[in-house]
Design a protein around this motif. Structure first.
Motif, PDB file in Angstrom:
ATOM      1  N   ALA A  52       0.708  -1.303  -0.063  1.00  0.00           N
ATOM      2  CA  ALA A  52       0.047   0.100   0.096  1.00  0.00           C
ATOM      3  C   ALA A  52       0.840   1.301  -0.104  1.00  0.00           C
ATOM      4  N   THR A 103     -10.256  -1.865  -9.437  1.00  0.00           N
ATOM      5  CA  THR A 103     -11.008  -2.961  -8.729  1.00  0.00           C
ATOM      6  C   THR A 103     -10.115  -3.870  -7.908  1.00  0.00           C
ATOM      7  N   ASP A 104      -8.905  -4.009  -8.357  1.00  0.00           N
ATOM      8  CA  ASP A 104      -7.903  -4.899  -7.947  1.00  0.00           C
ATOM      9  C   ASP A 104      -7.830  -4.745  -6.157  1.00  0.00           C
ATOM     10  N   GLU A 105      -7.583  -5.826  -5.480  1.00  0.00           N
ATOM     11  CA  GLU A 105      -7.129  -5.570  -4.231  1.00  0.00           C
ATOM     12  C   GLU A 105      -5.751  -4.923  -4.032  1.00  0.00           C
ATOM     13  N   ARG A 106      -4.815  -4.955  -5.228  1.00  0.00           N
ATOM     14  CA  ARG A 106      -3.577  -4.309  -5.134  1.00  0.00           C
ATOM     15  C   ARG A 106      -3.594  -2.823  -5.681  1.00  0.00           C
ATOM     16  N   LEU A 135      -6.913   0.174  -6.018  1.00  0.00           N
ATOM     17  CA  LEU A 135      -7.795   1.182  -5.587  1.00  0.00           C
ATOM     18  C   LEU A 135      -9.151   0.439  -4.835  1.00  0.00           C
ATOM     19  N   LYS A 136      -9.343  -0.684  -4.968  1.00  0.00           N
ATOM     20  CA  LYS A 136     -10.216  -1.692  -4.332  1.00  0.00           C
ATOM     21  C   LYS A 136     -11.604  -0.992  -4.464  1.00  0.00           C
ATOM     22  N   SER A 137     -11.989  -0.632  -5.538  1.00  0.00           N
ATOM     23  CA  SER A 137     -13.552   0.051  -5.962  1.00  0.00           C
ATOM     24  C   SER A 137     -13.702   0.955  -5.136  1.00  0.00           C
ATOM     25  N   ALA A 138     -12.827   1.827  -4.751  1.00  0.00           N
ATOM     26  CA  ALA A 138     -12.927   3.220  -3.746  1.00  0.00           C
ATOM     27  C   ALA A 138     -13.751   4.136  -4.564  1.00  0.00           C
ATOM     28  N   ARG A 195       2.166  -1.100  -7.618  1.00  0.00           N
ATOM     29  CA  ARG A 195       1.402  -2.230  -7.024  1.00  0.00           C
ATOM     30  C   ARG A 195       0.768  -3.065  -8.089  1.00  0.00           C
ATOM     31  N   ARG A 241      -8.708  -2.862 -14.179  1.00  0.00           N
ATOM     32  CA  ARG A 241      -8.358  -3.815 -12.957  1.00  0.00           C
ATOM     33  C   ARG A 241      -7.711  -2.892 -12.030  1.00  0.00           C
TER      34      ARG A 241
END
Length: 451
Positions: free
Chosen positions: A19, A192-195, A197-200, A26, A189
Protein backbone atom coordinates in the motif's frame (compact mmCIF):
# COMPACT_ATOMS: atom_id res chain seq x y z
CA UNK A 1 26.58 -1.11 0.30
CA UNK A 2 26.14 -2.47 -3.21
CA UNK A 3 23.25 -1.25 -5.38
CA UNK A 4 21.78 -4.73 -5.75
CA UNK A 5 21.36 -5.01 -1.98
CA UNK A 6 19.46 -1.74 -1.93
CA UNK A 7 17.20 -3.08 -4.68
CA UNK A 8 16.57 -6.33 -2.85
CA UNK A 9 15.70 -4.47 0.36
CA UNK A 10 13.31 -2.16 -1.45
CA UNK A 11 11.66 -5.12 -3.12
CA UNK A 12 11.19 -6.84 0.22
CA UNK A 13 9.62 -3.72 1.73
CA UNK A 14 7.27 -3.43 -1.24
CA UNK A 15 6.04 -6.99 -0.81
CA UNK A 16 5.48 -6.46 2.94
CA UNK A 17 3.79 -3.06 2.52
CA UNK A 18 2.41 -2.79 -1.01
CA UNK A 19 0.00 0.00 0.00
CA UNK A 20 2.95 2.32 0.49
CA UNK A 21 4.06 1.95 -3.13
CA UNK A 22 2.80 3.95 -6.13
CA UNK A 23 -0.17 2.48 -7.99
CA UNK A 24 1.97 1.76 -11.05
CA UNK A 25 4.28 -0.34 -8.86
CA UNK A 26 1.45 -2.11 -7.04
CA UNK A 27 -0.23 -3.06 -10.30
CA UNK A 28 2.97 -4.43 -11.81
CA UNK A 29 2.15 -7.90 -13.22
CA UNK A 30 3.50 -10.88 -11.32
CA UNK A 31 3.17 -13.33 -14.22
CA UNK A 32 3.29 -13.12 -18.00
CA UNK A 33 -0.46 -13.81 -18.09
CA UNK A 34 -1.07 -10.52 -16.26
CA UNK A 35 0.96 -8.47 -18.74
CA UNK A 36 -1.15 -5.97 -20.70
CA UNK A 37 -0.65 -5.84 -24.47
CA UNK A 38 2.36 -7.34 -26.28
CA UNK A 39 0.39 -10.43 -27.26
CA UNK A 40 2.83 -11.08 -30.10
CA UNK A 41 5.47 -11.81 -27.43
CA UNK A 42 3.25 -13.84 -25.13
CA UNK A 43 2.02 -16.64 -27.35
CA UNK A 44 2.50 -20.21 -26.06
CA UNK A 45 5.98 -21.41 -26.94
CA UNK A 46 7.27 -17.91 -27.63
CA UNK A 47 10.93 -17.14 -26.84
CA UNK A 48 9.84 -15.07 -23.84
CA UNK A 49 7.82 -17.92 -22.35
CA UNK A 50 10.70 -20.32 -22.99
CA UNK A 51 13.00 -17.90 -21.21
CA UNK A 52 10.93 -18.19 -18.03
CA UNK A 53 10.81 -21.96 -18.28
CA UNK A 54 7.28 -22.46 -19.59
CA UNK A 55 8.47 -24.79 -22.35
CA UNK A 56 8.67 -27.65 -19.88
CA UNK A 57 12.43 -27.89 -19.69
CA UNK A 58 13.41 -24.86 -17.66
CA UNK A 59 14.81 -21.58 -18.97
CA UNK A 60 16.08 -21.80 -22.52
CA UNK A 61 17.80 -19.66 -25.09
CA UNK A 62 20.18 -16.75 -24.57
CA UNK A 63 20.84 -15.27 -21.14
CA UNK A 64 20.56 -11.73 -22.48
CA UNK A 65 17.42 -9.96 -23.66
CA UNK A 66 17.03 -6.55 -25.28
CA UNK A 67 13.61 -4.95 -25.04
CA UNK A 68 12.99 -2.24 -27.63
CA UNK A 69 9.88 -0.08 -27.52
CA UNK A 70 8.33 3.28 -26.60
CA UNK A 71 8.12 4.47 -22.98
CA UNK A 72 5.44 2.88 -20.81
CA UNK A 73 4.98 -0.27 -22.88
CA UNK A 74 6.17 -2.67 -20.17
CA UNK A 75 9.93 -3.07 -20.52
CA UNK A 76 10.61 -2.84 -16.77
CA UNK A 77 7.55 -4.98 -16.10
CA UNK A 78 8.73 -7.80 -18.34
CA UNK A 79 12.15 -7.78 -16.70
CA UNK A 80 10.53 -7.98 -13.26
CA UNK A 81 8.21 -10.82 -14.35
CA UNK A 82 11.16 -12.80 -15.74
CA UNK A 83 12.99 -12.47 -12.43
CA UNK A 84 9.95 -13.63 -10.47
CA UNK A 85 9.09 -16.47 -12.83
CA UNK A 86 12.64 -17.80 -12.70
CA UNK A 87 13.03 -17.11 -8.94
CA UNK A 88 16.01 -14.86 -9.51
CA UNK A 89 17.15 -11.71 -7.73
CA UNK A 90 16.05 -8.53 -9.54
CA UNK A 91 18.54 -5.67 -9.77
CA UNK A 92 17.69 -2.49 -11.65
CA UNK A 93 20.15 0.09 -12.94
CA UNK A 94 19.72 3.06 -15.24
CA UNK A 95 22.36 3.90 -17.81
CA UNK A 96 21.57 7.56 -17.15
CA UNK A 97 23.04 7.45 -13.64
CA UNK A 98 25.08 4.24 -13.52
CA UNK A 99 28.50 3.61 -14.98
CA UNK A 100 30.99 0.78 -15.31
CA UNK A 101 31.73 0.87 -11.58
CA UNK A 102 28.11 0.26 -10.65
CA UNK A 103 27.71 -2.45 -13.27
CA UNK A 104 30.81 -4.29 -12.02
CA UNK A 105 29.54 -4.05 -8.44
CA UNK A 106 26.27 -5.71 -9.45
CA UNK A 107 28.10 -8.42 -11.41
CA UNK A 108 30.44 -9.13 -8.49
CA UNK A 109 27.44 -9.31 -6.16
CA UNK A 110 25.68 -11.66 -8.57
CA UNK A 111 28.67 -14.01 -8.70
CA UNK A 112 28.83 -14.11 -4.91
CA UNK A 113 25.07 -14.70 -4.62
CA UNK A 114 25.25 -17.56 -7.10
CA UNK A 115 28.27 -19.16 -5.42
CA UNK A 116 27.18 -18.61 -1.84
CA UNK A 117 23.41 -18.97 -1.98
CA UNK A 118 22.69 -20.51 -5.36
CA UNK A 119 20.56 -17.46 -6.22
CA UNK A 120 20.93 -16.19 -9.77
CA UNK A 121 20.43 -12.54 -10.71
CA UNK A 122 18.45 -10.65 -13.32
CA UNK A 123 20.15 -7.34 -14.12
CA UNK A 124 17.72 -4.90 -15.67
CA UNK A 125 19.60 -2.07 -17.39
CA UNK A 126 17.33 0.73 -18.51
CA UNK A 127 18.26 3.17 -21.31
CA UNK A 128 21.18 1.01 -22.49
CA UNK A 129 21.54 3.21 -25.58
CA UNK A 130 23.01 5.88 -23.28
CA UNK A 131 25.96 3.62 -22.49
CA UNK A 132 29.10 4.18 -24.55
CA UNK A 133 30.73 1.34 -26.49
CA UNK A 134 33.28 0.85 -23.68
CA UNK A 135 30.52 0.72 -21.07
CA UNK A 136 28.57 -1.83 -23.10
CA UNK A 137 31.75 -3.87 -23.56
CA UNK A 138 31.95 -4.21 -19.75
CA UNK A 139 28.73 -6.26 -19.85
CA UNK A 140 30.06 -8.92 -22.22
CA UNK A 141 31.90 -11.16 -19.71
CA UNK A 142 28.81 -11.35 -17.49
CA UNK A 143 26.62 -12.23 -20.46
CA UNK A 144 29.02 -14.78 -21.96
CA UNK A 145 29.62 -16.51 -18.62
CA UNK A 146 25.94 -16.27 -17.59
CA UNK A 147 26.82 -14.57 -14.32
CA UNK A 148 23.63 -12.57 -14.76
CA UNK A 149 20.56 -12.66 -16.94
CA UNK A 150 20.86 -9.28 -18.57
CA UNK A 151 17.65 -7.59 -19.65
CA UNK A 152 18.40 -4.28 -21.33
CA UNK A 153 15.77 -1.75 -22.36
CA UNK A 154 15.99 0.92 -25.03
CA UNK A 155 13.67 3.34 -26.81
CA UNK A 156 16.12 3.63 -29.71
CA UNK A 157 16.83 1.22 -32.54
CA UNK A 158 19.24 -1.31 -30.99
CA UNK A 159 20.90 -1.97 -34.34
CA UNK A 160 22.23 1.57 -34.11
CA UNK A 161 22.63 1.97 -30.35
CA UNK A 162 23.81 -1.44 -29.05
CA UNK A 163 27.19 -2.93 -29.89
CA UNK A 164 27.15 -5.91 -32.24
CA UNK A 165 28.75 -8.45 -29.83
CA UNK A 166 26.07 -7.77 -27.25
CA UNK A 167 23.27 -7.71 -29.81
CA UNK A 168 24.37 -11.03 -31.31
CA UNK A 169 24.27 -12.66 -27.87
CA UNK A 170 20.81 -11.34 -27.06
CA UNK A 171 17.20 -12.14 -27.74
CA UNK A 172 15.73 -8.97 -29.27
CA UNK A 173 12.07 -8.37 -28.43
CA UNK A 174 10.19 -5.44 -29.96
CA UNK A 175 7.39 -3.99 -27.85
CA UNK A 176 4.42 -2.29 -29.50
CA UNK A 177 2.65 0.83 -28.20
CA UNK A 178 -0.27 -0.07 -25.95
CA UNK A 179 -3.70 0.38 -27.50
CA UNK A 180 -6.62 2.15 -25.85
CA UNK A 181 -8.20 -1.26 -25.23
CA UNK A 182 -5.02 -2.41 -23.49
CA UNK A 183 -5.01 0.64 -21.23
CA UNK A 184 -8.75 0.44 -20.63
CA UNK A 185 -8.35 -3.08 -19.29
CA UNK A 186 -5.43 -1.98 -17.12
CA UNK A 187 -7.44 0.91 -15.64
CA UNK A 188 -10.39 -1.38 -14.92
CA UNK A 189 -8.09 -3.78 -13.11
CA UNK A 190 -6.44 -0.97 -11.14
CA UNK A 191 -9.83 0.38 -10.05
CA UNK A 192 -11.07 -2.92 -8.63
CA UNK A 193 -8.03 -5.02 -7.75
CA UNK A 194 -7.02 -5.52 -4.12
CA UNK A 195 -3.54 -4.27 -5.04
CA UNK A 196 -5.09 -1.21 -6.61
CA UNK A 197 -7.89 1.14 -5.59
CA UNK A 198 -10.20 -1.60 -4.29
CA UNK A 199 -13.33 -0.10 -5.90
CA UNK A 200 -12.99 3.07 -3.80
CA UNK A 201 -13.81 5.20 -6.85
CA UNK A 202 -15.44 4.86 -10.24
CA UNK A 203 -14.35 6.30 -13.56
CA UNK A 204 -17.05 7.81 -15.81
CA UNK A 205 -16.74 7.34 -19.56
CA UNK A 206 -15.71 10.93 -20.34
CA UNK A 207 -13.03 10.91 -17.64
CA UNK A 208 -11.72 7.57 -18.89
CA UNK A 209 -11.58 8.89 -22.47
CA UNK A 210 -9.54 11.92 -21.38
CA UNK A 211 -7.28 9.74 -19.25
CA UNK A 212 -6.57 7.52 -22.25
CA UNK A 213 -5.75 10.60 -24.34
CA UNK A 214 -3.27 12.04 -21.89
CA UNK A 215 -1.70 8.62 -21.33
CA UNK A 216 -0.66 8.43 -24.98
CA UNK A 217 -0.20 4.65 -24.85
CA UNK A 218 1.95 4.86 -21.68
CA UNK A 219 0.70 2.51 -18.95
CA UNK A 220 2.79 4.16 -16.24
CA UNK A 221 1.45 7.60 -17.10
CA UNK A 222 -2.14 6.29 -17.10
CA UNK A 223 -1.83 4.72 -13.66
CA UNK A 224 -0.01 7.71 -12.19
CA UNK A 225 -2.72 10.09 -13.40
CA UNK A 226 -5.47 7.75 -12.18
CA UNK A 227 -3.92 7.51 -8.73
CA UNK A 228 -3.57 11.27 -8.41
CA UNK A 229 -7.10 11.96 -9.63
CA UNK A 230 -8.61 9.26 -7.42
CA UNK A 231 -6.82 10.71 -4.40
CA UNK A 232 -8.11 14.19 -5.23
CA UNK A 233 -11.68 12.89 -5.60
CA UNK A 234 -11.57 11.05 -2.27
CA UNK A 235 -10.14 14.14 -0.55
CA UNK A 236 -13.25 16.00 -1.73
CA UNK A 237 -15.50 13.22 -0.43
CA UNK A 238 -16.38 12.01 -3.91
CA UNK A 239 -16.42 8.41 -5.09
CA UNK A 240 -16.53 9.29 -8.76
CA UNK A 241 -13.50 10.73 -10.55
CA UNK A 242 -15.05 13.56 -12.56
CA UNK A 243 -13.50 15.06 -15.64
CA UNK A 244 -12.89 18.36 -13.86
CA UNK A 245 -11.07 16.60 -11.05
CA UNK A 246 -8.83 14.79 -13.52
CA UNK A 247 -8.15 18.03 -15.40
CA UNK A 248 -7.24 19.84 -12.19
CA UNK A 249 -5.01 17.00 -11.10
CA UNK A 250 -3.02 16.65 -14.30
CA UNK A 251 -3.26 20.38 -15.12
CA UNK A 252 -4.34 19.68 -18.67
CA UNK A 253 -7.61 20.68 -20.30
CA UNK A 254 -9.65 18.03 -22.05
CA UNK A 255 -9.40 18.33 -25.79
CA UNK A 256 -12.80 17.85 -27.42
CA UNK A 257 -11.68 15.39 -30.03
CA UNK A 258 -12.94 12.01 -31.12
CA UNK A 259 -10.33 10.04 -33.04
CA UNK A 260 -13.09 8.04 -34.71
CA UNK A 261 -15.46 10.96 -35.33
CA UNK A 262 -15.76 14.04 -37.49
CA UNK A 263 -13.31 16.13 -35.48
CA UNK A 264 -10.57 13.62 -36.24
CA UNK A 265 -10.86 14.52 -39.91
CA UNK A 266 -11.67 18.18 -39.32
CA UNK A 267 -8.54 18.83 -37.28
CA UNK A 268 -6.35 16.80 -39.63
CA UNK A 269 -7.79 18.77 -42.57
CA UNK A 270 -7.15 22.06 -40.77
CA UNK A 271 -3.53 21.06 -40.13
CA UNK A 272 -2.88 20.34 -43.81
CA UNK A 273 -4.73 23.44 -45.02
CA UNK A 274 -2.78 25.61 -42.59
CA UNK A 275 0.49 24.16 -43.92
CA UNK A 276 -0.74 24.76 -47.48
CA UNK A 277 -1.58 28.34 -46.53
CA UNK A 278 1.89 28.84 -44.96
CA UNK A 279 0.38 29.75 -41.54
CA UNK A 280 2.96 28.09 -39.33
CA UNK A 281 1.28 29.16 -36.08
CA UNK A 282 -2.12 27.75 -37.04
CA UNK A 283 -0.44 24.55 -38.21
CA UNK A 284 1.32 24.16 -34.86
CA UNK A 285 -1.98 24.78 -33.05
CA UNK A 286 -3.72 21.96 -34.91
CA UNK A 287 -0.68 19.71 -34.47
CA UNK A 288 -0.83 20.36 -30.72
CA UNK A 289 -4.54 19.51 -30.65
CA UNK A 290 -3.88 16.21 -32.40
CA UNK A 291 -1.05 15.36 -30.01
CA UNK A 292 -3.09 16.26 -26.93
CA UNK A 293 -6.02 14.21 -28.22
CA UNK A 294 -3.80 11.14 -28.35
CA UNK A 295 -3.70 10.93 -32.13
CA UNK A 296 -1.51 8.19 -33.54
CA UNK A 297 1.77 9.98 -34.40
CA UNK A 298 2.18 7.75 -37.44
CA UNK A 299 -1.11 9.09 -38.84
CA UNK A 300 0.15 12.67 -38.44
CA UNK A 301 3.46 11.76 -40.08
CA UNK A 302 1.67 10.18 -43.05
CA UNK A 303 -0.36 13.34 -43.56
CA UNK A 304 2.82 15.43 -43.55
CA UNK A 305 4.43 13.20 -46.18
CA UNK A 306 1.38 13.60 -48.41
CA UNK A 307 1.43 17.37 -47.91
CA UNK A 308 5.11 17.54 -48.89
CA UNK A 309 4.30 16.21 -52.37
CA UNK A 310 0.77 17.58 -52.76
CA UNK A 311 1.38 21.18 -51.75
CA UNK A 312 5.14 21.79 -51.94
CA UNK A 313 6.63 19.43 -54.50
CA UNK A 314 9.62 20.78 -56.37
CA UNK A 315 9.26 24.29 -54.94
CA UNK A 316 11.32 22.81 -52.08
CA UNK A 317 12.77 19.37 -52.96
CA UNK A 318 13.90 18.98 -49.34
CA UNK A 319 10.33 18.98 -48.03
CA UNK A 320 9.60 15.33 -48.82
CA UNK A 321 12.91 14.00 -47.38
CA UNK A 322 12.20 15.98 -44.19
CA UNK A 323 8.69 14.52 -43.94
CA UNK A 324 9.92 10.97 -44.63
CA UNK A 325 12.71 11.32 -42.07
CA UNK A 326 10.15 12.57 -39.56
CA UNK A 327 7.92 9.56 -40.20
CA UNK A 328 10.84 7.17 -39.71
CA UNK A 329 11.89 8.93 -36.50
CA UNK A 330 8.33 8.90 -35.15
CA UNK A 331 8.07 5.16 -35.77
CA UNK A 332 11.30 4.61 -33.84
CA UNK A 333 10.82 6.89 -30.82
CA UNK A 334 7.07 7.35 -30.26
CA UNK A 335 5.52 9.91 -27.94
CA UNK A 336 6.35 12.09 -26.08
CA UNK A 337 9.62 12.76 -27.95
CA UNK A 338 7.91 12.33 -31.33
CA UNK A 339 6.11 15.64 -30.72
CA UNK A 340 9.42 17.42 -31.30
CA UNK A 341 9.97 15.64 -34.59
CA UNK A 342 6.44 16.38 -35.80
CA UNK A 343 6.88 20.04 -34.85
CA UNK A 344 10.16 20.15 -36.77
CA UNK A 345 8.53 18.78 -39.92
CA UNK A 346 5.37 20.88 -39.61
CA UNK A 347 7.34 24.12 -39.32
CA UNK A 348 9.55 23.21 -42.28
CA UNK A 349 6.57 22.37 -44.48
CA UNK A 350 4.51 25.39 -43.46
CA UNK A 351 7.33 27.80 -44.26
CA UNK A 352 8.40 26.11 -47.50
CA UNK A 353 7.50 27.70 -50.85
CA UNK A 354 4.41 26.05 -52.28
CA UNK A 355 3.61 24.37 -55.59
CA UNK A 356 0.89 21.91 -56.55
CA UNK A 357 2.37 21.41 -60.03
CA UNK A 358 3.29 17.79 -59.31
CA UNK A 359 -0.28 17.15 -58.10
CA UNK A 360 -1.96 18.69 -61.13
CA UNK A 361 0.54 17.05 -63.52
CA UNK A 362 -0.21 13.49 -62.46
CA UNK A 363 -3.91 14.34 -62.19
CA UNK A 364 -4.03 15.49 -65.81
CA UNK A 365 -2.03 12.48 -67.01
CA UNK A 366 -4.31 10.07 -65.14
CA UNK A 367 -7.39 11.75 -66.56
CA UNK A 368 -6.14 11.26 -70.12
CA UNK A 369 -5.29 7.61 -69.49
CA UNK A 370 -8.76 7.01 -68.02
CA UNK A 371 -10.27 8.61 -71.12
CA UNK A 372 -8.44 6.07 -73.25
CA UNK A 373 -5.75 8.43 -74.52
CA UNK A 374 -2.92 5.95 -74.52
CA UNK A 375 -2.04 4.35 -77.82
CA UNK A 376 0.86 2.07 -78.72
CA UNK A 377 4.40 2.83 -77.65
CA UNK A 378 6.38 4.32 -80.59
CA UNK A 379 8.31 1.51 -82.35
CA UNK A 380 11.76 3.04 -81.77
CA UNK A 381 11.14 3.01 -77.97
CA UNK A 382 10.09 -0.64 -77.77
CA UNK A 383 12.26 -3.40 -76.34
CA UNK A 384 14.83 -4.55 -78.89
CA UNK A 385 16.79 -7.07 -76.82
CA UNK A 386 15.01 -10.24 -77.88
CA UNK A 387 15.49 -12.26 -81.05
CA UNK A 388 13.27 -11.07 -83.87
CA UNK A 389 12.77 -7.56 -82.47
CA UNK A 390 14.62 -5.97 -85.36
CA UNK A 391 12.38 -7.70 -87.93
CA UNK A 392 9.42 -6.12 -86.18
CA UNK A 393 11.06 -2.70 -86.34
CA UNK A 394 11.35 -2.49 -82.57
CA UNK A 395 14.10 -0.20 -81.24
CA UNK A 396 15.06 0.73 -84.80
CA UNK A 397 15.97 4.36 -85.28
CA UNK A 398 16.25 5.06 -81.57
CA UNK A 399 18.72 7.87 -80.87
CA UNK A 400 20.80 7.34 -77.70
CA UNK A 401 20.84 10.74 -75.91
CA UNK A 402 24.23 10.14 -74.28
CA UNK A 403 25.85 10.04 -77.73
CA UNK A 404 24.90 13.69 -78.31
CA UNK A 405 26.79 16.72 -77.05
CA UNK A 406 23.76 18.23 -75.32
CA UNK A 407 22.55 14.89 -73.93
CA UNK A 408 19.06 15.20 -75.44
CA UNK A 409 17.68 13.78 -78.69
CA UNK A 410 14.91 15.31 -80.78
CA UNK A 411 12.65 12.29 -81.15
CA UNK A 412 9.11 11.34 -80.18
CA UNK A 413 8.68 9.69 -76.80
CA UNK A 414 4.94 9.89 -76.15
CA UNK A 415 2.30 7.88 -78.00
CA UNK A 416 0.67 9.69 -80.92
CA UNK A 417 -2.54 10.25 -78.95
CA UNK A 418 -0.87 12.54 -76.41
CA UNK A 419 2.31 13.62 -78.16
CA UNK A 420 1.43 17.31 -77.83
CA UNK A 421 0.13 17.17 -74.25
CA UNK A 422 2.05 19.09 -71.59
CA UNK A 423 1.13 17.90 -68.12
CA UNK A 424 3.77 19.55 -65.98
CA UNK A 425 3.22 23.29 -65.56
CA UNK A 426 5.85 24.42 -63.06
CA UNK A 427 5.56 27.51 -60.93
CA UNK A 428 8.46 29.85 -60.29
CA UNK A 429 8.13 29.48 -56.54
CA UNK A 430 11.32 28.64 -54.69
CA UNK A 431 13.48 25.93 -56.22
CA UNK A 432 10.86 25.10 -58.84
CA UNK A 433 12.01 28.10 -60.89
CA UNK A 434 15.01 25.99 -61.86
CA UNK A 435 12.69 23.19 -63.02
CA UNK A 436 10.62 25.71 -64.98
CA UNK A 437 13.73 26.74 -66.90
CA UNK A 438 14.67 23.09 -67.39
CA UNK A 439 11.30 22.04 -68.78
CA UNK A 440 11.24 24.99 -71.17
CA UNK A 441 14.71 24.08 -72.47
CA UNK A 442 14.01 20.35 -72.83
CA UNK A 443 10.71 20.84 -74.65
CA UNK A 444 12.44 23.18 -77.09
CA UNK A 445 15.22 20.64 -77.79
CA UNK A 446 12.72 17.84 -78.15
CA UNK A 447 11.25 19.78 -81.05
CA UNK A 448 8.06 20.56 -79.16
CA UNK A 449 6.36 23.93 -78.93
CA UNK A 450 3.57 25.00 -76.64
CA UNK A 451 0.20 24.26 -78.14
Amino acid sequence: MEPDLFTAAAEERQEKDPAGSPLAVRMRPRTLDEVVGQQHLLKPGSPLRRLVGESGGGPAGPSSVILWGPPGTGKTTLAYVVSKATNKRFVELSAITAGVKEVRAVIDGARRATGGFGKETVLFLDEIHRFSKAQQDSLLPAVENRWVTLIAATTENPYFSVISPLLSRSLLLTLEPLTDDDLRGLLKRALTDERGLKSAVTLPEDTEAHLLRIAGGDARRALTALEAAAGAALDKGETEVGLQTLEETVDRAAVKYDRDGDQHYDVASALIKSIRGSDVDAALHYLARMIEAGEDPRFIARRLMISASEDIGLADPNALPIAVAAAQAVAMIGFPEAALTLSHATIALALAPKSNAATTAIGAALEDVRKGLAGPVPPHLRDGHYKGAAKLGHAQGYVYPHDLAEGIAEQQYAPDAIKDREYYEPTRHGAEARYADAVEWTRKHLGRRRS
